[in-house]
Design a protein around this motif. Structure first.
Motif, PDB file in Angstrom:
ATOM      1  N   CYS A 170       0.833  -1.204   0.000  1.00  9.06           N
ATOM      2  CA  CYS A 170       0.000   0.000   0.000  1.00  9.06           C
ATOM      3  C   CYS A 170       0.869   1.255   0.000  1.00  9.06           C
ATOM      4  CB  CYS A 170      -0.930  -0.014   1.212  1.00  9.06           C
ATOM      5  SG  CYS A 170      -2.146   1.317   1.195  1.00  9.06           S
ATOM      6  N   ARG A 171       1.907   1.264   0.836  1.00 14.61           N
ATOM      7  CA  ARG A 171       2.835   2.405   0.856  1.00 14.61           C
ATOM      8  C   ARG A 171       3.442   2.636  -0.524  1.00 14.61           C
ATOM      9  NH1 ARG A 171       6.021   0.944   6.231  1.00 14.61           N
ATOM     10  NH2 ARG A 171       4.804   2.164   7.693  1.00 14.61           N
ATOM     11  N   LYS A 172       3.907   1.552  -1.133  1.00 18.09           N
ATOM     12  CA  LYS A 172       4.530   1.648  -2.447  1.00 18.09           C
ATOM     13  C   LYS A 172       3.543   2.199  -3.472  1.00 18.09           C
ATOM     14  CE  LYS A 172       6.869  -1.132  -5.935  1.00 18.09           C
ATOM     15  NZ  LYS A 172       7.253  -2.478  -6.345  1.00 18.09           N
ATOM     16  N   TYR A 173       2.311   1.698  -3.447  1.00 21.34           N
ATOM     17  CA  TYR A 173       1.281   2.150  -4.379  1.00 21.34           C
ATOM     18  C   TYR A 173       0.986   3.642  -4.177  1.00 21.34           C
ATOM     19  CZ  TYR A 173      -3.165   2.486  -6.826  1.00 21.34           C
ATOM     20  OH  TYR A 173      -4.176   2.868  -7.679  1.00 21.34           O
ATOM     21  N   ILE A 174       0.864   4.055  -2.917  1.00 22.06           N
ATOM     22  CA  ILE A 174       0.589   5.466  -2.608  1.00 22.06           C
ATOM     23  C   ILE A 174       1.726   6.349  -3.120  1.00 22.06           C
ATOM     24  CG2 ILE A 174       0.330   7.158  -0.746  1.00 22.06           C
ATOM     25  CD1 ILE A 174      -1.148   4.930   0.821  1.00 22.06           C
ATOM     26  N   LYS A 175       2.983   5.940  -2.871  1.00 18.28           N
ATOM     27  CA  LYS A 175       4.130   6.722  -3.340  1.00 18.28           C
ATOM     28  C   LYS A 175       4.145   6.846  -4.850  1.00 18.28           C
ATOM     29  CE  LYS A 175       7.169   5.697   0.537  1.00 18.28           C
ATOM     30  NZ  LYS A 175       8.381   4.981   0.963  1.00 18.28           N
ATOM     31  N   GLU A 176       3.875   5.727  -5.544  1.00 22.94           N
ATOM     32  CA  GLU A 176       3.844   5.757  -7.016  1.00 22.94           C
ATOM     33  C   GLU A 176       2.750   6.683  -7.524  1.00 22.94           C
ATOM     34  OE1 GLU A 176       3.385   1.656  -8.093  1.00 22.94           O
ATOM     35  OE2 GLU A 176       5.483   1.167  -7.653  1.00 22.94           O
ATOM     36  N   GLU A 177       1.585   6.606  -6.920  1.00 23.13           N
ATOM     37  CA  GLU A 177       0.473   7.462  -7.343  1.00 23.13           C
ATOM     38  C   GLU A 177       0.762   8.933  -7.048  1.00 23.13           C
ATOM     39  OE1 GLU A 177      -2.565   6.865  -8.974  1.00 23.13           O
ATOM     40  OE2 GLU A 177      -1.476   5.035  -9.429  1.00 23.13           O
ATOM     41  N   LEU A 178       1.397   9.220  -5.919  1.00 25.62           N
ATOM     42  CA  LEU A 178       1.750  10.603  -5.607  1.00 25.62           C
ATOM     43  C   LEU A 178       2.739  11.166  -6.631  1.00 25.62           C
ATOM     44  CD1 LEU A 178       2.082  10.524  -1.715  1.00 25.62           C
ATOM     45  CD2 LEU A 178       0.359  11.745  -3.047  1.00 25.62           C
ATOM     46  N   LYS A 179       3.694  10.341  -7.044  1.00 28.07           N
ATOM     47  CA  LYS A 179       4.654  10.785  -8.066  1.00 28.07           C
ATOM     48  C   LYS A 179       3.944  11.106  -9.381  1.00 28.07           C
ATOM     49  CE  LYS A 179       8.681   8.369  -6.269  1.00 28.07           C
ATOM     50  NZ  LYS A 179       9.598   7.238  -6.453  1.00 28.07           N
ATOM     51  N   LYS A 180       2.962  10.299  -9.720  1.00 25.31           N
ATOM     52  CA  LYS A 180       2.218  10.517 -10.957  1.00 25.31           C
ATOM     53  C   LYS A 180       1.375  11.808 -10.891  1.00 25.31           C
ATOM     54  CE  LYS A 180       1.443   5.633 -12.023  1.00 25.31           C
ATOM     55  NZ  LYS A 180       0.375   4.609 -12.083  1.00 25.31           N
ATOM     56  N   ARG A 181       0.769  12.029  -9.735  1.00 23.78           N
ATOM     57  CA  ARG A 181      -0.210  13.120  -9.607  1.00 23.78           C
ATOM     58  C   ARG A 181       0.410  14.468  -9.263  1.00 23.78           C
ATOM     59  NH1 ARG A 181      -5.332  10.218  -6.647  1.00 23.78           N
ATOM     60  NH2 ARG A 181      -5.285   8.343  -7.899  1.00 23.78           N
ATOM     61  N   LEU A 182       1.528  14.449  -8.563  1.00 21.56           N
ATOM     62  CA  LEU A 182       2.082  15.744  -8.103  1.00 21.56           C
ATOM     63  C   LEU A 182       3.316  16.135  -8.850  1.00 21.56           C
ATOM     64  CD1 LEU A 182       1.573  15.348  -4.267  1.00 21.56           C
ATOM     65  CD2 LEU A 182       0.134  16.566  -5.868  1.00 21.56           C
TER      66      LEU A 182
END
Length: 157
Positions: A145-157
């Motif tokens: 979950c942490r990894k997924y959140i970090k990846e999504e944050l990189k994509k979005r921000l």
């Protein structure tokens, strides 16, 4: 006792207050007092809280980059630093990602639910006892979950 355990660090008073408040909420508080083991128990809590980088005290008050004090004890003055909005933006985005995970599919729901449970209680053993899910499965789901959140944050921000 806190001053001795913390070896005179400026945090001794905060550690003492934290441990005292946690002890007063502890389910075995009365039992420990009756057995005359309360001071021993609290000194252990103080030692672990001050010296462990994985303790709940450390997580709440000392994590790198976080600022919780309004009063700087070293200079005995109010801390006057500008408010950092980037942390709020990251928190809001991460919360949105977790909410999306909750509604996406069963796999992401499972990971995000265990992650939220871990955020509330960062103890894999206790979560395992509560949920009946093995500790290794919980830790793996939290890490994913942490990894997924970090990846999504990189994509979005």
């Amino acid at each position: 006792m806190a001053k001795r355990v913390c070896k005179g660090s400026h945090e001794w008073e905060d550690v003492g207050h934290y441990v005292l408040s946690k002890f007063l909420e502890h389910p075995r508080r009365d039992e420990l007092i009756e057995k005359n083991e309360a001071m021993k128990f609290m000194s252990g809590m103080m030692y672990l809280s001050f010296n462990s980088s994985t303790s709940p005290y450390h997580t709440l008050y000392r994590q790198k980059g976080r600022m919780h004090e309004l009063y700087d004890k070293t200079t005995e003055s109010l801390v006057d630093e500008p408010y950092d909005t980037s942390e709020d933006i990251m928190h809001t985005a991460a919360t949105a990602i977790i909410e999306e995970m909750q509604t996406d599919n069963i796999d992401t729901w499972y990971r995000s639910t265990l992650f939220l449970m871990y955020v509330d209680n960062p103890n894999y053993s206790e979560l395992s006892r509560t949920t009946g899910i093995p500790r290794t499965s919980i830790s793996q789901a939290v890490a994913e979950c942490r990894k997924y959140i970090k990846e999504e944050l990189k994509k979005r921000l």
